[in-house]
Scaffold this motif. Structure first.
Motif, PDB file in Angstrom:
ATOM      1  N   SER A  56       0.810  -1.227   0.000  1.00  0.00           N
ATOM      2  CA  SER A  56       0.000   0.000   0.000  1.00  0.00           C
ATOM      3  C   SER A  56       0.843   1.277   0.000  1.00  0.00           C
ATOM      4  O   SER A  56       0.349   2.346  -0.374  1.00  0.00           O
ATOM      5  N   LYS A  57       2.096   1.183   0.391  1.00  0.00           N
ATOM      6  CA  LYS A  57       2.965   2.372   0.394  1.00  0.00           C
ATOM      7  C   LYS A  57       3.672   2.585  -0.942  1.00  0.00           C
ATOM      8  O   LYS A  57       4.358   3.596  -1.122  1.00  0.00           O
ATOM      9  N   ASP A  58       3.505   1.654  -1.883  1.00  0.00           N
ATOM     10  CA  ASP A  58       4.098   1.822  -3.209  1.00  0.00           C
ATOM     11  C   ASP A  58       3.480   3.042  -3.887  1.00  0.00           C
ATOM     12  O   ASP A  58       2.246   3.176  -3.933  1.00  0.00           O
ATOM     13  N   THR A  59       4.306   3.897  -4.426  1.00  0.00           N
ATOM     14  CA  THR A  59       3.789   5.141  -5.009  1.00  0.00           C
ATOM     15  C   THR A  59       3.046   4.916  -6.328  1.00  0.00           C
ATOM     16  O   THR A  59       2.343   5.821  -6.792  1.00  0.00           O
TER      17      THR A  59
END
Length: 290
Positions: free
Chosen positions: A192-195
């Motif tokens: 979920s933190k992947d841009t």
């Protein structure tokens, strides 16, 4: 429990590597994509477990991409070429699924598509080919509504892929830990933190439609204004999509049965018992307790 053998269960739910795919999909097709498909920097992938709002989101993004109504840029003969499913790009797929599709694309045709290419897929995060510059949009849905939608879809096809009762189907759902959907959701949330990954729920899209469309357009780098929003609101509301042969895909279903059935939040309340609902709540807690 349901009186259905394990191999029948896998055929019914399309289980491959423990995940649910459309029932005619094969392990060989999945493995071919994993080994041989290379995403471009400009590619866009709409990702989900089945019956989670994929069709709706794909057509929203298709309008964001062009700024035009669906009928203005997608011809009936080319719907599958313009919105191809990632795991269905081989000659074998074309031959096997042709009766369900206007025109299935193959890899060589997809390679010729101008950027940005738009794909949809039910592949889990661990299988999907990745590119740090490509964009991935993940949509998930209340598992109770997914269960009810999947039952009506599989039992309503021209060649029904499930002919048992709803209770039998529910038992299959429990037996397979939510048809693999919980594991599917966890896999994407772990990134979920992947841009280059945008995650939203079906319920969020329903409840905050304009806000989520604007956020999505910003993420994808597409322009957003009132004219584009009005086109999306008009073209992708449930009744409009149900009347549009491009989006309803009625050729797959028995007479009187719609590919797009209800499109509501909370429809499960009309079909699940209190006991069944509570059991799914327990499954959610077990799968997302961390």
């Amino acid at each position: 429990m349901a009186s259905i053998a394990e191999d029948e269960l896998k055929r019914t739910l399309g289980l491959i590597h423990g995940y649910t795919f459309p029932p005619l999909t094969t392990k060989e097709w999945i493995d071919d994509v994993r080994a041989n498909f290379t995403p471009r920097d400009t590619d866009i992938f709409v990702c989900s477990s089945p019956k989670s709002g994929t069709n709706w989101l794909c057509h929203i993004i298709a309008i964001l991409k062009t700024g035009k109504p669906l009928d203005g840029h997608l011809e009936k003969a080319n719907i599958d070429l313009d919105l191809p499913q990632l795991e269905e790009l081989t000659e074998e797929v074309v031959n096997k699924l042709g009766e369900y599709s206007k025109r299935m694309p193959i890899k060589s045709e997809v390679e010729m598509l101008p950027p940005p290419r738009l794909f949809f897929t039910h592949m889990p995060r661990e299988f999907i080919p990745t590119n740090p510059s490509a964009k991935y949009v993940y949509v998930y849905r209340n598992p109770k509504d997914v269960l009810v939608s999947a039952y009506h879809h599989l039992s309503g096809m021209k060649i029904p892929l499930f002919e048992g009762s709803f209770e039998e189907f529910y038992n299959l759902y429990v037996l397979t830990n939510g048809m693999g959907a919980f594991k599917h959701i966890r896999g994407y949330f772990q990134h979920s933190k992947d841009t280059n990954l945008f995650i939203l729920s079906y319920e969020e899209l329903k409840g905050n439609f304009k806000q989520k469309i604007e956020e999505l357009s910003h993420f994808l780098g597409f322009p957003f204004n009132e004219e584009i929003y009005d086109t999306i609101a008009k073209e992708t509301n449930f009744e409009a999509m149900r009347k549009n042969e491009l989006t309803n895909r009625s050729s797959m279903m028995r007479e009187g049965v719609h590919f797009l059935r209800k499109g509501v939040v909370g429809g499960w309340k009309e079909e699940l018992s209190v006991e069944q609902s509570n059991k799914i709540d327990e499954m959610v807690k077990e799968n997302f307790s961390e």
